[in-house]
Design an enzyme around this catalytic site. Structure first.
Site, PDB file in Angstrom:
ATOM      1  N   TYR A  98       0.664  -1.110   0.138  1.00 44.06           N
ATOM      2  CA  TYR A  98       0.039  -0.068  -0.110  1.00 44.06           C
ATOM      3  C   TYR A  98       0.849   1.419  -0.099  1.00 44.06           C
ATOM      4  O   TYR A  98       0.540   2.218  -0.643  1.00 44.06           O
ATOM      5  CB  TYR A  98      -0.933  -0.048   1.209  1.00 44.06           C
ATOM      6  CG  TYR A  98      -2.031   1.144   1.243  1.00 44.06           C
ATOM      7  CD1 TYR A  98      -3.235   0.917   0.649  1.00 44.06           C
ATOM      8  CD2 TYR A  98      -1.455   2.407   1.664  1.00 44.06           C
ATOM      9  CE1 TYR A  98      -3.919   2.083   0.424  1.00 44.06           C
ATOM     10  CE2 TYR A  98      -2.497   3.389   1.547  1.00 44.06           C
ATOM     11  CZ  TYR A  98      -3.736   3.223   1.107  1.00 44.06           C
ATOM     12  OH  TYR A  98      -4.732   4.429   1.002  1.00 44.06           O
TER      13      TYR A  98
ATOM     14  N   LYS B 241      -1.047   7.132 -23.323  1.00 43.40           N
ATOM     15  CA  LYS B 241      -0.797   7.257 -24.871  1.00 43.40           C
ATOM     16  C   LYS B 241       0.789   6.977 -24.895  1.00 43.40           C
ATOM     17  O   LYS B 241       1.267   5.831 -24.947  1.00 43.40           O
ATOM     18  CB  LYS B 241      -0.970   8.889 -25.078  1.00 43.40           C
ATOM     19  CG  LYS B 241      -2.411   8.960 -25.544  1.00 43.40           C
ATOM     20  CD  LYS B 241      -3.080   9.330 -24.166  1.00 43.40           C
ATOM     21  CE  LYS B 241      -4.439   9.941 -24.435  1.00 43.40           C
ATOM     22  NZ  LYS B 241      -5.477   9.990 -23.147  1.00 43.40           N
TER      23      LYS B 241
HETATM   24  N1  F0G Z   1      -4.456  15.436 -22.429  1.00 43.68           N
HETATM   25  C1  F0G Z   1      -4.627  15.077 -23.723  1.00 43.68           C
HETATM   26  C2  F0G Z   1      -3.930  15.860 -24.641  1.00 43.68           C
HETATM   27  C3  F0G Z   1      -5.505  13.969 -23.643  1.00 43.68           C
HETATM   28  O1  F0G Z   1      -5.208  13.658 -25.268  1.00 43.68           O
HETATM   29  C4  F0G Z   1      -6.017  13.165 -22.937  1.00 43.68           C
HETATM   30  C5  F0G Z   1      -6.991  12.092 -23.419  1.00 43.68           C
HETATM   31  C6  F0G Z   1      -5.998  13.593 -21.746  1.00 43.68           C
HETATM   32  C7  F0G Z   1      -5.140  14.902 -21.429  1.00 43.68           C
HETATM   33  C8  F0G Z   1      -6.695  12.960 -20.654  1.00 43.68           C
HETATM   34  O2  F0G Z   1      -5.817  11.923 -20.101  1.00 43.68           O
HETATM   35  O3  F0G Z   1      -7.862  10.199 -20.456  1.00 43.68           O
HETATM   36  O4  F0G Z   1      -5.831   9.550 -19.458  1.00 43.68           O
HETATM   37  O5  F0G Z   1      -7.741  11.192 -18.440  1.00 43.68           O
HETATM   38  N2  F0G Z   1      -7.207  11.742 -24.364  1.00 43.68           N
HETATM   39  C9  F0G Z   1      -8.090  10.711 -24.964  1.00 43.68           C
HETATM   40  C10 F0G Z   1      -8.273  10.866 -26.369  1.00 43.68           C
HETATM   41  C11 F0G Z   1      -9.208  10.466 -24.107  1.00 43.68           C
HETATM   42  O6  F0G Z   1      -8.873   9.997 -26.800  1.00 43.68           O
HETATM   43  O7  F0G Z   1      -7.750  11.425 -26.930  1.00 43.68           O
HETATM   44  P1  F0G Z   1      -6.935  10.684 -19.770  1.00 43.68           P
END
Ligand code: F0G
Length: 460
Positions: A73, A259
């Site tokens: 934890y 990503k």
């Molecule tokens: N910032 C960017 C540039 C993003 O593309 C995303 C998510 C987030 C923040 C948020 O992150 O999903 O981990 O909470 N993009 C996804 C997309 C949902 O399909 O472009 P997350």
């Protein structure tokens, strides 16, 4: 080893069978989904280009890490591995783990934004702007004009326009600007990079004025690749070094690890100032989890640490990743299909406004095109236009974004070149019969982030 092709620096060890559907089955599926690709079941999808988020294939090294994850934890060994990986690859001192990117955005917005503040940024991202507004801030788009032009071939359409930024600073005064929100490889602009020169210039301007710069480093690796390819002086610089330099022009970053980082879940809030990090951790325990896991399991953190190491270990990974996206984009250009150019890092964006020029924006051309594409061959994309842009918080009016796009995002290390060929053929067919595509209207419009759960029906 050097070769001219973007061919993959890996081979396939395990496969996941896909279900093929008939046209009748897809007609029923899209109707049941209210013509919203987010509401389709993945079993009804053949090639899933909804998102590159959390859809990567992990390596055998990452999967081995899943078995080795330390589920303590507090003080998990996997957390300390993650901290080491971040230090090595991104270079920020303070590492605050979160369950995913929006968790980091939430914490950052809460510790820095006061009601009435202005947050300038290079085009909005849905969840990022949500959290900025939720904390009482007002988002100002300060991206260069070219970013809003699908045909502009500007090599760095993610750049911040310093004159626009200075105008916001002039209007609000530095004390009402908690930070500049600087996204790398801007998602909503089509996966378009910022140049190193622009990152440096913005940081120098902000530092001189006492304003923080917070990166959205979610796709910073892909941005680093474009700098290497396009910016003078970086052709021989390893990706690892370019990425470190990008981060050096900021005071912190939020990262959706789903990503670039090659994992299926996870996020990071990265900071330099220990005092800010202390504030972040004290909110973290209420919203995400203890400061040594923040909503991830030990195995998630172990796979993430390994993903971060792997993405930056050599230049061949990102080259092949972006190479595949460019292959899809170039194939569509050859068929005369209007897309955002230059081709972006994580996705190809179809210009729905140009393709369905018989539909007014009020009939949601990008959503209609996305549904039509699914119907043709089971390829799932995502609306990135007026539906995603939502309504103005104050006036309740629809935002009318200039870009009305259908996004085809490519998961990392998942699909083959023949999947890309099938996608190109299907889009060419839909393009051929574009006159038949009807517009859509809401049957249900959610209050927040409406694109996720909205339902539609064909107009007329
Ligand atoms: N910032 C960017 C540039 C993003 O593309 C995303 C998510 C987030 C923040 C948020 O992150 O999903 O981990 O909470 N993009 C996804 C997309 C949902 O399909 O472009 P997350």
């Amino acid at each position: 080893m050097s070769h001219d092709s973007w061919a993959e620096p890996w081979k396939i060890k395990m496969v996941e069978p896909l279900r093929m559907t008939t046209r009748e089955e897809r007609e029923a599926a899209i109707r049941d989904a209210g013509y919203n690709s987010f509401l389709l079941r993945s079993d009804d999808v053949y090639i899933d280009l909804l998102t590159d988020s959390g859809t990567s294939a992990m390596s055998d090294y990452q999967w081995a890490g899943i078995m080795l994850g330390d589920e303590a934890y507090a003080g998990s060994r996997s957390f300390y591995h993650l901290v080491d990986a971040v230090h090595e690859v991104y270079g920020y001192e303070e590492v605050v783990p979160t369950h995913q990117g929006r968790g980091a955005e939430h914490i950052l917005s809460q510790i820095l934004i006061e009601p009435g503040d202005a947050v300038p940024g290079n085009m909005y991202f849905t969840t990022t702007r949500f959290h900025q507004e939720h904390a009482g801030g007002h988002f100002y788009d300060v991206i260069i004009d070219e970013a809003h032009e699908p045909d502009s071939l500007h090599p760095f359409k993610g750049n911040i326009d310093l004159a626009k930024l200075a105008a916001v600073v002039e209007e609000y005064g530095v004390e009402r600007i908690p930070y500049v929100s600087f996204e790398t490889n801007v998602n909503m602009a089509g996966g378009q990079p910022a140049s190193m020169a622009n990152l440096r210039e913005v940081y120098e301007y902000c530092s001189a004025n006492g304003i923080l710069v917070m990166l959205d480093a979610t796709r910073a690796l892909e941005n680093a690749y474009f700098i290497q390819q396009r910016e003078h002086g970086y052709a021989d610089t390893p990706i690892h070094d370019i990425l470190r330099e990008i981060c050096s022009y900021s005071d912190g970053a939020t990262v959706s690890s789903k990503k670039d980082n090659l994992v299926n879940i996870g996020g990071l809030l990265l900071l330099r100032d220990p005092e800010l990090a202390r504030k972040a951790r004290s909110l973290l325990v209420a919203f995400e989890g203890l400061h040594t896991y923040g909503g991830m399991s030990g195995r998630d953190m172990e796979a993430l640490a390994r993903g971060i190491e792997e993405m930056a270990a050599s230049d061949t990974h990102v080259r092949s990743r972006v190479g595949q996206v460019e292959y899809l984009g170039d194939g569509l250009i050859k068929h005369g299909i209007p897309i955002v150019r230059p081709v972006g890092g994580h996705a190809v964006f179809l210009d729905a406004r140009a393709i369905l020029d018989h539909l007014p924006q009020e009939h949601f051309p990008a959503a209609a095109l996305t549904a039509a594409l699914y119907l043709d061959a089971g390829v799932r994309g995502m609306e990135r236009g007026i539906v995603s842009a939502g309504r103005d918080k104050e006036t309740g009016e629809n935002h009318h974004p200039k870009l009305e796009l259908t996004r085809l995002a490519i998961p990392r290390r998942v699909y083959t070149q023949s999947h890309m060929d099938v996608t190109i053929e299907s889009i060419a067919r839909v393009h051929e019969n574009r006159e038949d595509v009807r517009g859509l209207q809401f049957t249900y419009e959610p209050e927040e982030l409406r694109f996720f759960q909205a339902r539609f029906e064909p107009v007329g």
